[in-house]
Design a protein around this motif. Structure first.
Motif, PDB file in Angstrom:
ATOM      1  N   GLN A 172     -10.807   9.736  -9.383  1.00  0.00           N
ATOM      2  CA  GLN A 172     -10.462   8.703 -10.363  1.00  0.00           C
ATOM      3  C   GLN A 172      -9.371   9.216 -11.229  1.00  0.00           C
ATOM      4  O   GLN A 172      -8.609   8.408 -11.593  1.00  0.00           O
ATOM      5  CB  GLN A 172     -11.603   8.356 -11.053  1.00  0.00           C
ATOM      6  N   GLU A 173      -9.776  10.144 -11.901  1.00  0.00           N
ATOM      7  CA  GLU A 173      -8.962  10.746 -13.187  1.00  0.00           C
ATOM      8  C   GLU A 173      -7.524  11.093 -12.674  1.00  0.00           C
ATOM      9  O   GLU A 173      -6.490  10.617 -13.455  1.00  0.00           O
ATOM     10  CB  GLU A 173      -9.404  11.709 -13.907  1.00  0.00           C
ATOM     11  N   LEU A 174      -7.507  11.695 -11.573  1.00  0.00           N
ATOM     12  CA  LEU A 174      -5.938  12.159 -11.046  1.00  0.00           C
ATOM     13  C   LEU A 174      -5.263  10.936 -10.732  1.00  0.00           C
ATOM     14  O   LEU A 174      -3.937  10.831 -10.999  1.00  0.00           O
ATOM     15  CB  LEU A 174      -6.203  12.953  -9.812  1.00  0.00           C
ATOM     16  N   HIS A 175      -5.856   9.676 -10.128  1.00  0.00           N
ATOM     17  CA  HIS A 175      -5.103   8.680  -9.879  1.00  0.00           C
ATOM     18  C   HIS A 175      -4.708   7.937 -11.142  1.00  0.00           C
ATOM     19  O   HIS A 175      -3.484   7.472 -11.196  1.00  0.00           O
ATOM     20  CB  HIS A 175      -6.047   7.438  -9.293  1.00  0.00           C
ATOM     21  N   LYS A 176      -5.502   7.967 -12.361  1.00  0.00           N
ATOM     22  CA  LYS A 176      -4.886   7.532 -13.649  1.00  0.00           C
ATOM     23  C   LYS A 176      -3.801   8.216 -14.050  1.00  0.00           C
ATOM     24  O   LYS A 176      -3.009   7.722 -14.606  1.00  0.00           O
ATOM     25  CB  LYS A 176      -6.062   7.772 -14.621  1.00  0.00           C
ATOM     26  N   LEU A 177      -3.722   9.533 -14.257  1.00  0.00           N
ATOM     27  CA  LEU A 177      -2.762  10.473 -14.636  1.00  0.00           C
ATOM     28  C   LEU A 177      -1.591  10.206 -13.767  1.00  0.00           C
ATOM     29  O   LEU A 177      -0.444  10.353 -14.290  1.00  0.00           O
ATOM     30  CB  LEU A 177      -3.138  11.798 -14.579  1.00  0.00           C
ATOM     31  N   GLY A 178      -1.699  10.080 -12.420  1.00  0.00           N
ATOM     32  CA  GLY A 178      -0.571   9.984 -11.533  1.00  0.00           C
ATOM     33  C   GLY A 178       0.152   8.738 -11.996  1.00  0.00           C
ATOM     34  O   GLY A 178       1.572   8.851 -11.900  1.00  0.00           O
ATOM     35  N   LYS A 179      -0.578   7.704 -11.950  1.00  0.00           N
ATOM     36  CA  LYS A 179      -0.040   6.274 -12.528  1.00  0.00           C
ATOM     37  C   LYS A 179       0.749   6.473 -13.865  1.00  0.00           C
ATOM     38  O   LYS A 179       1.795   6.064 -13.787  1.00  0.00           O
ATOM     39  CB  LYS A 179      -1.085   5.295 -12.410  1.00  0.00           C
ATOM     40  N   THR A 180       0.411   7.188 -14.655  1.00  0.00           N
ATOM     41  CA  THR A 180       1.103   7.438 -16.279  1.00  0.00           C
ATOM     42  C   THR A 180       2.284   8.024 -15.823  1.00  0.00           C
ATOM     43  O   THR A 180       3.241   7.808 -16.593  1.00  0.00           O
ATOM     44  CB  THR A 180       0.003   8.072 -16.954  1.00  0.00           C
ATOM     45  N   TYR A 181       2.148   9.343 -15.242  1.00  0.00           N
ATOM     46  CA  TYR A 181       3.369   9.931 -15.163  1.00  0.00           C
ATOM     47  C   TYR A 181       4.519   9.450 -14.219  1.00  0.00           C
ATOM     48  O   TYR A 181       5.699   9.624 -14.425  1.00  0.00           O
ATOM     49  CB  TYR A 181       2.950  11.313 -14.663  1.00  0.00           C
ATOM     50  N   PHE A 182       4.108   8.983 -13.250  1.00  0.00           N
ATOM     51  CA  PHE A 182       4.874   8.383 -12.277  1.00  0.00           C
ATOM     52  C   PHE A 182       5.428   7.020 -12.426  1.00  0.00           C
ATOM     53  O   PHE A 182       6.565   6.453 -12.134  1.00  0.00           O
ATOM     54  CB  PHE A 182       4.529   8.451 -10.681  1.00  0.00           C
ATOM     55  N   GLY A 183       4.873   6.164 -13.321  1.00  0.00           N
ATOM     56  CA  GLY A 183       5.056   4.893 -13.466  1.00  0.00           C
ATOM     57  C   GLY A 183       4.679   3.736 -12.426  1.00  0.00           C
ATOM     58  O   GLY A 183       4.802   2.624 -12.522  1.00  0.00           O
TER      59      GLY A 183
END
Length: 220
Positions: A172-183
């Motif tokens: 769940q957290e990895l998805h949030k961070l990935g969305k933040t970094y990759f846009g």
């Protein structure tokens, strides 16, 4: 390969030669198959989808067993292969293995496409998440760096002792961070490709679990 009924086959179990566990074995016309995944009675489509993926797309010899209360998918195996095969890992171990492979793949993508500075920030963000949620063996920046950059997730002996709830939280957290970094969330649409190094039965087990969990809306 085969769609069979319970009366068509014989099911027994044998002691795994290297692990303290019983391995279910299906016997059909002189061939042996080991259990890959089990589905509830209402999950016929999911069971057939996995069976078709393994047989049609990957050319594997598999059985889809139809029973009144469940469906199960079995993959062909020689009994003398059990000692060297990796399909005996615990389910939790398989989930941890897959989640670490995803974590490392996303870290490498950030490093490659966004640069080392962003990769370092991502590593700090992950470390903070694992610290706050008290993940075992992930309480220090050094321990997290080891998980992100060094550890070989395919070496079961070196995996952290995480439970299923840890894996759910991490993804769940990895998805949030990935969305933040990759846009965007394109990074989450390549799960199977990122898990190619896993044993096929274990990858199929993880994908079945993922698709049946609340994470299925995030990771595809």
């Amino acid at each position: 390969m085969f769609i069979l009924k319970r009366q068509d086959v014989e099911i027994s179990s044998i002691q795994h030669p290297k692990r303290d566990q019983q391995v279910p074995i299906l016997h059909y016309q002189g061939q042996t198959f080991r259990l890959i995944s089990v589905f509830k009675a209402g999950q016929e489509e999911e069971a057939r989808a996995l069976w078709r993926e393994l047989t049609d797309n990957r050319g594997k010899a598999c059985v889809l067993l139809e029973e009144p209360d469940r469906f199960s998918v079995w993959g062909k195996v020689r009994l003398d292969q059990l000692g060297s095969d990796t399909g005996g890992h615990s389910k939790n171990g398989i989930y941890v293995q897959a989640s670490l492979l995803l974590l490392q793949a996303i870290y490498m993508d950030i490093e490659e496409f966004l640069g080392t500075r962003q990769a370092s920030l991502f590593q700090k963000d992950i470390a903070e998440v694992l610290r706050q949620q008290k993940f075992p063996e992930a309480s220090t920046p050094e321990a997290v760096k080891h998980l992100v950059t060094t550890i070989n997730p395919l070496d079961a002996a070196k995996l952290p002792p995480w439970q299923e709830n840890h894996v759910v939280s991490l993804l769940q957290e990895l998805h949030k961070l990935g969305k933040t970094y990759f846009g965007n969330v394109n990074f989450a649409h390549q799960v199977t490709d990122r898990l190619q190094d896993m044993a096929e039965a274990e990858r199929s087990l993880f994908m079945t679990w993922l698709n049946q969990s609340s994470l299925s809306k995030l990771w595809q």
